[in-house]
Design an enzyme around this catalytic site. Structure first.
Site, short mmCIF file in Angstrom:
data_model
loop_
_atom_site.label_atom_id
_atom_site.label_comp_id
_atom_site.label_asym_id
_atom_site.label_seq_id
_atom_site.Cartn_x
_atom_site.Cartn_y
_atom_site.Cartn_z
CG ASP A 37 108.22 61.27 75.93
OD1 ASP A 37 109.32 60.78 76.23
OD2 ASP A 37 107.22 60.69 75.35
CG ASN A 85 112.16 55.95 82.94
OD1 ASN A 85 111.81 57.02 83.47
ND2 ASN A 85 112.06 55.47 81.85
#
Length: 257
Positions: A37, A85
């Site tokens: 991340d 996503n």
């Protein structure tokens, strides 16, 4: 690079060697899951584009796997693209899919890793599906770290797919609904997961300071240890990796007991 940066780099390397020297290899996790991340925030902080941030994150992967190969790690699961996503704007998603495809092909061409896809293939472009299939086939013989590339992956979707797989298998065998219900166990469900023949993650590392799983391997991480690191993924260093291993080795795993 100025003198201050050189000195800082030297000190970090010396510290990393010290941490590595005290690392108990008998306590190294066999399976590490990584939630990579912070690519976009790293890019913003450095004044770069989002695409540059994703490329920098991709370039970190082989370096990270190299660190893992220096220990006794056997399996690494890299979360490259979640099902969520796909909601991102096309101007980001398009280049990101291309970068991830390049990662898959690079890992396969490296010759050190055995690549395995975890996720829902039908969500991915046909070109990506082809790259994943070729990567699995060409690395099937490799006796190195098993690298799970989690692409188009969601933890809840994985459990749904596992249950669907169980029911389809039962239907093929002519199993009745009552017999199927009786056969549902933790182990039976586990065998139908994307990682059905693999050990569960011992350690999950998440970078960027966020302290949540976000749906990562919800079933498999029931007894995993977690390590949350403040640094963004593109800036993740070997010393950060060694700190995670040292922290893991110092814990007493209870497995719910």
């Amino acid at each position: 690079m100025n003198l201050r940066d050189k000195l800082r780099g030297l000190l970090v390397r010396l510290y990393a060697r010290r941490v590595e020297g005290h690392l108990d290899h008998a306590q190294v996790p066999k399976h590490i899951g990584v939630i990579m991340d912070g690519n976009r925030r790293w890019a913003k902080a450095s004044g770069s584009s989002t695409v540059h941030g994703h490329r920098a994150g991709a370039e970190k992967i082989e370096e990270f796997l190299g660190w893992c190969s220096e220990t006794d790690v056997e399996v690494v699961t890299l979360w490259l693209l979640s099902t969520d996503n796909f909601d991102r704007a096309q101007e980001e998603l398009g280049p990101l899919l291309g970068i991830i495809e390049d990662v898959v092909r690079t890992l396969a061409a490296d010759g050190r890793w055995r690549v395995h896809h975890v996720g829902t293939p039908d969500l991915l472009p046909s070109q990506m599906q082809t790259a994943l299939k070729e990567a699995e086939e060409t690395t099937a013989h490799v006796d190195g770290i098993l690298v799970n590339v989690a692409i188009g992956y969601g933890g809840r979707q994985e459990i749904v797919d596992a249950m669907r797989s169980m029911m389809l298998d039962a239907a093929d065998k002519g199993t009745s609904l009552e017999e199927l219900a009786e056969s549902v166990t933790i182990d039976a469900i586990g065998r139908h997961l994307y990682t059905g023949d693999q050990p569960d993650p011992d350690l999950v590392i998440r970078t960027s300071g966020e302290q949540r799983l976000s749906g990562f391997m919800l079933w498999q991480t029931a007894h995993s240890e977690y390590y949350f690191c403040e640094v963004f993924w593109p800036a993740f260093r070997k010393v950060d990796f060694l700190r995670a291993l040292r922290d893991y080795a110092a814990r007493h795993r209870r497995y719910g007991g």
